[in-house]
Motif scaffolding. Structure first.
Motif, PDB file in Angstrom:
ATOM      1  N   UNK A 159      18.907  -9.841 -27.036  1.00 33.00           N
ATOM      2  CA  UNK A 159      17.775  -9.042 -27.523  1.00 33.00           C
ATOM      3  C   UNK A 159      16.453  -9.682 -27.135  1.00 33.00           C
ATOM      4  N   UNK A 160      15.508  -8.844 -26.764  1.00 37.08           N
ATOM      5  CA  UNK A 160      14.109  -9.261 -26.659  1.00 37.08           C
ATOM      6  C   UNK A 160      13.384  -8.526 -27.783  1.00 37.08           C
ATOM      7  N   UNK A 161      12.836  -9.286 -28.712  1.00 35.67           N
ATOM      8  CA  UNK A 161      12.222  -8.738 -29.927  1.00 35.67           C
ATOM      9  C   UNK A 161      10.769  -9.191 -30.002  1.00 35.67           C
ATOM     10  N   UNK A 162       9.851  -8.236 -30.164  1.00 33.48           N
ATOM     11  CA  UNK A 162       8.424  -8.540 -30.195  1.00 33.48           C
ATOM     12  C   UNK A 162       7.872  -8.213 -31.582  1.00 33.48           C
ATOM     13  N   UNK A 163       7.721  -9.221 -32.448  1.00 36.10           N
ATOM     14  CA  UNK A 163       7.270  -8.957 -33.816  1.00 36.10           C
ATOM     15  C   UNK A 163       5.785  -8.624 -33.888  1.00 36.10           C
ATOM     16  N   UNK A 164       5.440  -7.752 -34.841  1.00 34.29           N
ATOM     17  CA  UNK A 164       4.034  -7.425 -35.060  1.00 34.29           C
ATOM     18  C   UNK A 164       3.768  -5.937 -35.056  1.00 34.29           C
ATOM     19  N   UNK A 165       2.559  -5.561 -35.485  1.00 35.46           N
ATOM     20  CA  UNK A 165       2.133  -4.156 -35.516  1.00 35.46           C
ATOM     21  C   UNK A 165       1.496  -3.756 -34.189  1.00 35.46           C
ATOM     22  N   UNK A 166       1.588  -2.465 -33.866  1.00 35.63           N
ATOM     23  CA  UNK A 166       0.943  -1.903 -32.670  1.00 35.63           C
ATOM     24  C   UNK A 166       1.275  -2.693 -31.403  1.00 35.63           C
ATOM     25  N   UNK A 167       2.555  -2.876 -31.184  1.00 41.80           N
ATOM     26  CA  UNK A 167       3.015  -3.639 -30.036  1.00 41.80           C
ATOM     27  C   UNK A 167       3.702  -2.720 -29.019  1.00 41.80           C
ATOM     28  N   UNK A 168       3.656  -3.129 -27.759  1.00 46.27           N
ATOM     29  CA  UNK A 168       4.381  -2.476 -26.668  1.00 46.27           C
ATOM     30  C   UNK A 168       5.213  -3.538 -25.961  1.00 46.27           C
ATOM     31  N   UNK A 169       6.486  -3.233 -25.744  1.00 44.56           N
ATOM     32  CA  UNK A 169       7.357  -4.163 -25.029  1.00 44.56           C
ATOM     33  C   UNK A 169       7.733  -3.551 -23.682  1.00 44.56           C
ATOM     34  N   UNK A 170       7.339  -4.237 -22.610  1.00 46.98           N
ATOM     35  CA  UNK A 170       7.650  -3.771 -21.257  1.00 46.98           C
ATOM     36  C   UNK A 170       8.303  -4.908 -20.485  1.00 46.98           C
ATOM     37  N   UNK A 171       9.446  -4.634 -19.863  1.00 46.46           N
ATOM     38  CA  UNK A 171      10.221  -5.643 -19.138  1.00 46.46           C
ATOM     39  C   UNK A 171      10.564  -5.103 -17.753  1.00 46.46           C
ATOM     40  N   UNK A 172      10.164  -5.829 -16.711  1.00 48.49           N
ATOM     41  CA  UNK A 172      10.458  -5.340 -15.358  1.00 48.49           C
ATOM     42  C   UNK A 172      11.824  -5.797 -14.869  1.00 48.49           C
TER      43      UNK A 172
END
Length: 287
Positions: A262-275
């Protein structure tokens, strides 16, 4: 184009190891005898007794072959063959293991020598009046995430499907359609399911470069076997810090056993982009 003939050991009871990317992939062969279908050699059952119904078997013929189509192009590092054990073990002597990327007429096949890029794996037995029987074929790659099943918390409507991060394409321009991309949300995540339970030793992340590369800061890498909280409660192995000028980031850690990354990005108003996300293993365990 020279070919390497590999010595194939008689393996009577070898179980499929984690990271075997061949299980369930599409298989065909030059001919079929009785119920020895090509698919039997990638069913995950390594029973070496043909009469138990888990081995492929061609008819007597000239130059029999068996071919596997992997889900994507992989860097193939090794191939394990489970030979027939109830009889006829010497029939396989002289068989060649070949790998190639495209199915083309008069193509030059590559033998498995160190690391070979390919989507197709051939077992070819040259000669007249030959029979090719395979009780299991296991294929291993350095990056075991390529072509694996991926999901994420949300997806932008036009681009950004989760499987784009494991398509083998490391293009860092999200607009060209090879990066995953979530919506703006709280705690976005992305998850890949590996081919089996693996000892993962490192993860490489290729970040977006056309813009917004700092968005990934603080993302966490989790590995384990649980899907509790979508897999985000599995063991934390690394945290992505400031990326600065680094677009490709590799995180090495003590071997961690798991099927899900898993790639998990904690926090509000976040965008997770992985190439691209690449997953590597150390020594493989038997299940």
């Amino acid at each position: 184009d020279s070919k390497m003939i590999l010595t194939v050991l008689l393996l009577l009871a070898l179980l499929p190891g984690p990271g075997n990317i061949a299980i369930g992939a599409r298989a065909v062969q030059s001919s079929t005898y009785d119920s020895g279908h090509a698919q039997n050699a990638v069913d995950g059952n390594s029973n070496a007794n043909y009469w138990k119904g888990s081995c492929s078997h061609t008819s007597y013929e000239t130059d029999p072959w068996w071919r596997l189509e992997l889900p994507a192009v992989y860097n193939i590092t090794s191939v394990t063959i489970v030979n027939r054990g109830d009889c006829c073990g010497k029939r396989i002597i002289g068989a060649e293991i070949q790998a190639f990327t495209l199915l083309e007429k008069n193509q030059k096949n590559k033998s498995i020598r160190k690391t070979t890029e390919g989507q197709f794996v051939n077992i070819f037995l040259p000669g007249s009046r030959k029979i090719l029987t395979l009780c299991e074929v296991q294929v291993f790659s350095d990056n075991i995430a390529v072509g694996a099943k991926a999901v994420q918390s949300s997806t932008t409507p036009t681009l950004g499907n989760p499987e784009y991060a494991v398509d083998g394409n490391t293009d860092t321009d999200s607009r060209r359609g090879s990066c995953s991309h979530t919506l703006t949300e709280a705690n976005p995540w992305w998850r890949v399911e590996l081919p089996g339970v693996c000892n993962v030793t490192s993860v490489t992340i290729v970040n977006r470069e056309d813009c917004c590369s700092d968005r990934i800061k603080g993302a966490q890498i989790h590995i384990g076997n649980s899907l509790k909280n979508k897999g985000n409660d599995n063991k934390l192995v690394a945290v992505i810090g400031p990326t600065l000028s680094e677009i490709t980031m590799t995180y090495k850690f003590k071997a961690t056993r798991g099927r899900f990354v898993n790639i998990f990005l904690p926090g509000e108003d976040k965008i997770l982009s992985l190439c691209e996300v690449k997953v590597f293993t150390g020594k493989k365990e038997l299940e």
